[in-house]
Motif scaffolding. Structure first.
Motif, PDB file in Angstrom:
ATOM      1  N   SER A 340       0.828  -1.207   0.000  1.00  0.00           N
ATOM      2  CA  SER A 340       0.000   0.000   0.000  1.00  0.00           C
ATOM      3  C   SER A 340       0.858   1.251   0.000  1.00  0.00           C
ATOM      4  CB  SER A 340      -0.925  -0.002   1.223  1.00  0.00           C
ATOM      5  OG  SER A 340      -1.801  -1.106   1.194  1.00  0.00           O
ATOM      6  N   HIS A 341       1.988   1.208   0.715  1.00  0.00           N
ATOM      7  CA  HIS A 341       2.892   2.364   0.735  1.00  0.00           C
ATOM      8  C   HIS A 341       3.443   2.636  -0.662  1.00  0.00           C
ATOM      9  CE1 HIS A 341       5.675   5.330   2.264  1.00  0.00           C
ATOM     10  NE2 HIS A 341       6.703   4.660   1.767  1.00  0.00           N
ATOM     11  N   LEU A 342       3.765   1.590  -1.405  1.00  0.00           N
ATOM     12  CA  LEU A 342       4.253   1.776  -2.773  1.00  0.00           C
ATOM     13  C   LEU A 342       3.179   2.414  -3.654  1.00  0.00           C
ATOM     14  CD1 LEU A 342       6.213  -1.539  -3.461  1.00  0.00           C
ATOM     15  CD2 LEU A 342       7.066   0.610  -2.527  1.00  0.00           C
ATOM     16  N   VAL A 343       1.939   1.996  -3.497  1.00  0.00           N
ATOM     17  CA  VAL A 343       0.838   2.596  -4.255  1.00  0.00           C
ATOM     18  C   VAL A 343       0.718   4.078  -3.921  1.00  0.00           C
ATOM     19  CG1 VAL A 343      -1.667   2.571  -4.625  1.00  0.00           C
ATOM     20  CG2 VAL A 343      -0.404   0.412  -4.491  1.00  0.00           C
ATOM     21  N   ASP A 344       0.861   4.398  -2.633  1.00  0.00           N
ATOM     22  CA  ASP A 344       0.782   5.797  -2.198  1.00  0.00           C
ATOM     23  C   ASP A 344       1.935   6.618  -2.784  1.00  0.00           C
ATOM     24  OD1 ASP A 344      -0.279   7.942  -0.411  1.00  0.00           O
ATOM     25  OD2 ASP A 344       1.687   7.718   0.530  1.00  0.00           O
ATOM     26  N   VAL A 345       3.147   6.062  -2.789  1.00  0.00           N
ATOM     27  CA  VAL A 345       4.299   6.769  -3.355  1.00  0.00           C
ATOM     28  C   VAL A 345       4.080   7.021  -4.847  1.00  0.00           C
ATOM     29  CG1 VAL A 345       6.767   6.600  -3.878  1.00  0.00           C
ATOM     30  CG2 VAL A 345       5.918   5.911  -1.626  1.00  0.00           C
ATOM     31  N   CYS A 346       3.572   6.025  -5.567  1.00  0.00           N
ATOM     32  CA  CYS A 346       3.294   6.203  -6.998  1.00  0.00           C
ATOM     33  C   CYS A 346       2.295   7.334  -7.225  1.00  0.00           C
ATOM     34  CB  CYS A 346       2.765   4.901  -7.599  1.00  0.00           C
ATOM     35  SG  CYS A 346       4.000   3.593  -7.763  1.00  0.00           S
ATOM     36  N   ALA A 347       1.271   7.410  -6.374  1.00  0.00           N
ATOM     37  CA  ALA A 347       0.274   8.476  -6.507  1.00  0.00           C
ATOM     38  C   ALA A 347       0.905   9.847  -6.293  1.00  0.00           C
ATOM     39  CB  ALA A 347      -0.862   8.246  -5.514  1.00  0.00           C
ATOM     40  N   LYS A 348       1.828   9.953  -5.346  1.00  0.00           N
ATOM     41  CA  LYS A 348       2.486  11.236  -5.080  1.00  0.00           C
ATOM     42  C   LYS A 348       3.422  11.629  -6.224  1.00  0.00           C
ATOM     43  CE  LYS A 348       2.166  10.953  -0.045  1.00  0.00           C
ATOM     44  NZ  LYS A 348       2.890  10.740   1.232  1.00  0.00           N
ATOM     45  N   ILE A 349       4.108  10.649  -6.805  1.00  0.00           N
ATOM     46  CA  ILE A 349       4.955  10.953  -7.965  1.00  0.00           C
ATOM     47  C   ILE A 349       4.093  11.438  -9.124  1.00  0.00           C
ATOM     48  CG2 ILE A 349       6.514   9.980  -9.689  1.00  0.00           C
ATOM     49  CD1 ILE A 349       7.494   8.025  -7.539  1.00  0.00           C
ATOM     50  N   ALA A 350       2.943  10.801  -9.325  1.00  0.00           N
ATOM     51  CA  ALA A 350       2.056  11.160 -10.431  1.00  0.00           C
ATOM     52  C   ALA A 350       1.530  12.586 -10.304  1.00  0.00           C
ATOM     53  CB  ALA A 350       0.895  10.176 -10.520  1.00  0.00           C
ATOM     54  N   GLN A 351       1.497  13.118  -9.099  1.00  0.00           N
ATOM     55  CA  GLN A 351       1.044  14.499  -8.911  1.00  0.00           C
ATOM     56  C   GLN A 351       1.987  15.489  -9.602  1.00  0.00           C
ATOM     57  OE1 GLN A 351       0.619  15.088  -4.675  1.00  0.00           O
ATOM     58  NE2 GLN A 351      -1.085  13.641  -4.505  1.00  0.00           N
ATOM     59  N   GLY A 352       3.222  15.060  -9.844  1.00  0.00           N
ATOM     60  CA  GLY A 352       4.180  15.923 -10.528  1.00  0.00           C
ATOM     61  C   GLY A 352       4.139  15.811 -12.037  1.00  0.00           C
ATOM     62  N   PHE A 353       3.258  14.970 -12.581  1.00  0.00           N
ATOM     63  CA  PHE A 353       3.163  14.810 -14.019  1.00  0.00           C
ATOM     64  C   PHE A 353       2.587  16.073 -14.661  1.00  0.00           C
ATOM     65  CE2 PHE A 353       2.829   9.870 -14.081  1.00  0.00           C
ATOM     66  CZ  PHE A 353       4.165   9.809 -13.772  1.00  0.00           C
ATOM     67  N   LYS A 354       3.063  16.354 -15.868  1.00  0.00           N
ATOM     68  CA  LYS A 354       2.632  17.543 -16.594  1.00  0.00           C
ATOM     69  C   LYS A 354       1.499  17.194 -17.556  1.00  0.00           C
ATOM     70  CE  LYS A 354       7.437  19.107 -16.536  1.00  0.00           C
ATOM     71  NZ  LYS A 354       8.622  19.434 -17.358  1.00  0.00           N
ATOM     72  N   SER A 355       0.660  18.193 -17.806  1.00  0.00           N
ATOM     73  CA  SER A 355      -0.411  18.002 -18.779  1.00  0.00           C
ATOM     74  C   SER A 355       0.137  18.184 -20.185  1.00  0.00           C
ATOM     75  CB  SER A 355      -1.540  19.004 -18.536  1.00  0.00           C
ATOM     76  OG  SER A 355      -2.092  18.837 -17.251  1.00  0.00           O
ATOM     77  N   LEU A 356      -0.523  17.557 -21.136  1.00  0.00           N
ATOM     78  CA  LEU A 356      -0.156  17.775 -22.530  1.00  0.00           C
ATOM     79  C   LEU A 356      -0.466  19.214 -22.923  1.00  0.00           C
ATOM     80  CD1 LEU A 356      -1.521  14.583 -24.307  1.00  0.00           C
ATOM     81  CD2 LEU A 356       0.846  15.342 -24.322  1.00  0.00           C
ATOM     82  N   PRO A 357       0.364  19.826 -23.737  1.00  0.00           N
ATOM     83  CA  PRO A 357       0.028  21.172 -24.215  1.00  0.00           C
ATOM     84  C   PRO A 357      -1.242  21.147 -25.045  1.00  0.00           C
ATOM     85  CG  PRO A 357       1.894  20.273 -25.427  1.00  0.00           C
ATOM     86  CD  PRO A 357       1.626  19.329 -24.282  1.00  0.00           C
ATOM     87  N   GLN A 358      -2.014  22.202 -24.964  1.00  0.00           N
ATOM     88  CA  GLN A 358      -3.259  22.286 -25.713  1.00  0.00           C
ATOM     89  C   GLN A 358      -2.963  22.373 -27.208  1.00  0.00           C
ATOM     90  OE1 GLN A 358      -6.462  22.128 -24.543  1.00  0.00           O
ATOM     91  NE2 GLN A 358      -5.525  21.605 -22.571  1.00  0.00           N
ATOM     92  N   THR A 359      -3.708  21.616 -27.966  1.00  0.00           N
ATOM     93  CA  THR A 359      -3.568  21.659 -29.425  1.00  0.00           C
ATOM     94  C   THR A 359      -4.928  21.906 -30.047  1.00  0.00           C
ATOM     95  OG1 THR A 359      -3.860  19.258 -29.552  1.00  0.00           O
ATOM     96  CG2 THR A 359      -1.601  20.087 -29.432  1.00  0.00           C
TER      97      THR A 359
END
Length: 700
Positions: A340-359
């Motif tokens: 469960s801790h690994l799942v939580d860490v993955c979720a926190k890393i994903a918060q730093g993901f960038k959105s695709l630029p608008q096209t």
């Protein structure tokens, strides 16, 4: 004490690894198996002599088994495991334990109520090289750990094959749950729980309109016992899976890919001498472990030693540790809280993901097509996307059947395209896909298998099923897309046309080529019986934007830097651009003179393997090399492997020199019949071929 009875939930590839490991562990026995595919469960039960095949999760939960291994896809873990958790059973769940934090919490709440014991199979936490590093660091022999660096660069087969309907591509964080949990399991195991983190994600790559894949990031973590830096990148060209731990009095390094470990330490001598001694010691460690890996591989091939590759040993270590922990403490070390801790860490890393630029939104056709309806089976793949584009361009309406309908290319969202989920092995799915259509195109290969019978069933039986469904539905014409591999192409003096028969000695060919030849004949028989018009098309080496440039027709790739050719690499190869291929497929639907015939689709520009690899190297800016070889030499190597496997008791087909010669593609193709009957004009300009086949893969 009686052996613990084990039931496997899921009968896929990972389940076979679990079953193989369990057969080697004393005190446990395989008792049952369940899979939503009854056939898959029965096949696995037969292979591993499992006495009980369950017809439901509920029936499995009520069985006499003591432990349940949940081996379904991650998005099905909660549904698959909860009946056993609620019943208070002992459960081992494949990583990741859940797809979300909420699922992990649901497991925890249910386990608290029922008393269930939950373990998580994190196999990389038991990689042999990592365990050596872990033991060294925890021993204190090189002082206290101060910092960890982890580089995880790995290829990703599903990414290169553009299989974007896979679960790992459906949500941004899924790629982390599928792949990043591997290095994170080792990080948390040694450095302790993650207390703080900062993720810097690279720009995502667009895999479908508006859908980005975040396949690379850098993560800085403060863990309980040391700070950690993680480089995570999937889809890499060069594989690196390496942990480095810096301690007060030495550095420990584990390479999980090569399964090697070494330590850098000081000696009592002055620095120049110390550097020499340390380097020599590390070199001896690397050389010794490299030789041990080669030795163990050779011994395992002839069954003088059990399987010893790093993946299998990690799986074996994880499953053995789970049962050893149950026996000693009643609770696994890699448990629900860990997973469960690994799942939580993955979720926190994903918060730093960038959105695709608008096209800008893609232009919408003024009016949807109104032409005849065409069913395209297996149409979401490489050739399929170009075929659908060509169909829409000519005004056809299109119904595409595919097993996965997520994250498709832009063309599949256009007006006039209907997507239906279906499996080419399912008669009801195929029947629904071809109902009411005027024409059908079969691009589905049906899958593979571990032996000829499985491959024949996947390719030939499905081709027959599609043809019969089309006959029953009153389809006017079926275009079956096969491959030139069903022909014999090893004679440099031979001229091959559409009327050239398939290989008259199919038993001398590899299973894929053999099955392709049979599939073509099966489909053409429907035309000969008068049930329906059929056209068989056999594309050559299809190339273009949207697929890997490292084509198997060049040779075989132990890695994508070196191509070991099927021969000297100086003969012209039967290339065809994918859009030229699609144009021919669509033309075959209504070409008056094509019914009942087979055509080879080979373009007019045919660079040899040496020239192609050299041009690709220039385009990519990489040191790619073509390695010429002797077909006889390759055959003797394969013959040696076959002999070793037969001595070891494995049932494998004898390799034939004829098959190696045919893979060299030395025969000359004459496609004038396809050009005449289909009014086909493939690209003839070498510069244009270079642009669309090679330059399109250039540096980005």
């Amino acid at each position: 004490m009686p052996a613990k009875k084990i039931t496997l939930i899921g009968a896929g590839n990972i389940a076979r690894t679990h079953a193989s490991v369990l057969q080697s562990i004393p005190g446990v026995s395989l008792h049952g198996v369940f899979d939503v595919s009854q056939g898959a469960a029965e096949a696995m039960a037969s292979q591993f002599k499992i006495p009980v095949v369950h017809d439901s999760l509920e029936a499995a939960a009520m069985s006499a088994s003591d432990v349940f291994h949940v081996l379904t896809p991650p998005n099905l873990h909660l549904m698959s495991a909860m009946p056993f958790v609620e019943a208070g059973k002992t459960v081992l769940i494949e990583k990741p334990v859940g797809a979300t934090a909420a699922e992990c919490q649901a497991f925890a709440a249910a386990a608290q109520r029922s008393g269930a014991v939950i373990g998580v199979n994190q196999n990389l936490a038991f990689n042999p090289a990592y365990l050596k590093l872990r033991n060294m660091v925890l021993s204190g022999n090189i002082g206290q750990p101060k910092y960890m660096s982890y580089i995880f660069e790995a290829p990703l087969r599903q990414l290169s094959a553009r299989q974007f309907s896979h679960w790992m591509f459906r949500e941004p964080g899924n790629i982390l749950l599928e792949q990043a949990v591997h290095p994170l399991s080792q990080i948390v195991d040694l450095a302790g729980p993650v207390q703080e983190l900062n993720a810097l994600a690279e720009r995502p790559i667009e895999i479908s309109p508006g859908v980005g894949l975040h396949n690379a990031c850098q993560v800085s973590m403060i863990c309980e016992r040391m700070p950690v830096s993680l480089r995570f990148h999937v889809g890499a060209n060069f594989t690196v899976c390496r942990m480095t731990v810096v301690c007060d009095d030495g550095v420990a390094i584990a390479d999980m890919t090569s399964n090697q470990f070494h330590v850098l330490e000081r000696s009592a001598y002055m620095e120049p001498i110390d550097n020499y001694i340390s380097s020599r010691k590390a070199a001896r460690q690397w050389a010794g472990e490299g030789f041990a890996g080669l030795r163990d591989y050779a011994l395992s091939m002839i069954k003088l030693k059990p399987r010893s590759d790093a993946f299998y040993l990690g799986m074996k270590g994880s499953i053995e540790a789970f049962y050893a922990d149950l026996a000693s403490t009643g609770k696994p070390r890699i448990d629900l809280a860990f997973g469960s801790h690994l799942v939580d860490v993955c979720a926190k890393i994903a918060q730093g993901f960038k959105s695709l630029p608008q096209t800008d939104a893609p232009a919408v056709a003024a009016s949807p097509p109104s032409g005849a309806l065409v069913a395209v089976l297996g149409g979401t793949g490489f050739i399929g996307a170009y075929t659908v584009e060509a169909l829409l361009r000519l005004g056809y309406r299109v119904r595409v059947m595919a097993r996965g309908a997520a994250n498709l290319q832009e063309v599949f969202y256009r007006a006039g395209v209907e997507i239906v989920r279906g499996d080419v092995k399912s008669p009801s799915d195929v029947k629904a896909a071809v109902a009411g259509v005027a024409f059908a195109i079969n691009l589905a290969h049906g899958g593979g298998g571990g032996n000829f019978e499985a491959i024949r069933a996947a390719m030939v039986d499905t081709a027959s099923l599609v043809a019969d469904a089309c006959v029953a539905a009153g389809v006017k014409r079926l275009v079956h897309v096969g491959s030139i591999s069903g022909l014999y192409l090893g004679d440099a003096a031979a001229k091959v046309t559409g009327s050239t028969p398939t290989d008259p000695m199919p038993h001398t060919r590899n299973d894929y080529a053999h099955a392709k030849a049979l599939a073509d004949a099966t489909v053409l028989s429907r035309h000969q019986s008068g049930g329906m018009e059929v056209v068989v098309l056999r594309p050559g080496l299809v190339i273009g934007a949207g697929t890997s440039p490292f084509h198997g027709g060049l040779g075989f790739f132990n890695n994508d830097q070196y191509c070991v050719g099927w021969n000297a690499g100086s003969n012209p190869l039967p290339w065809v651009l994918v859009d030229d291929c699609a144009t021919a497929i669509v033309a075959a639907l209504e070409a008056r003179d094509a019914a009942g015939k087979a055509y080879n689709l080979v373009g007019d520009v045919r660079p040899d393997a040496r020239s192609y690899v050299a041009a690709l190297a220039r385009s990519l800016g990489r040191p790619l090399k073509f390695v010429p070889s002797s077909p006889t030499g390759l055959w003797l190597i394969e013959l040696g492997k076959w002999f070793i496997k037969r001595v070891a008791g494995q049932k494998v087909n004898r390799p034939f020199l004829r098959d190696i010669l045919s893979r060299g593609l030395r025969s000359q193709f004459d496609c004038s019949d396809a050009k005449r009957d289909l009014h086909w004009s493939p690209v003839a300009d070498p510069a244009e071929f270079q642009r669309r086949a090679i330059a399109v893969h250039g540096k980005r």
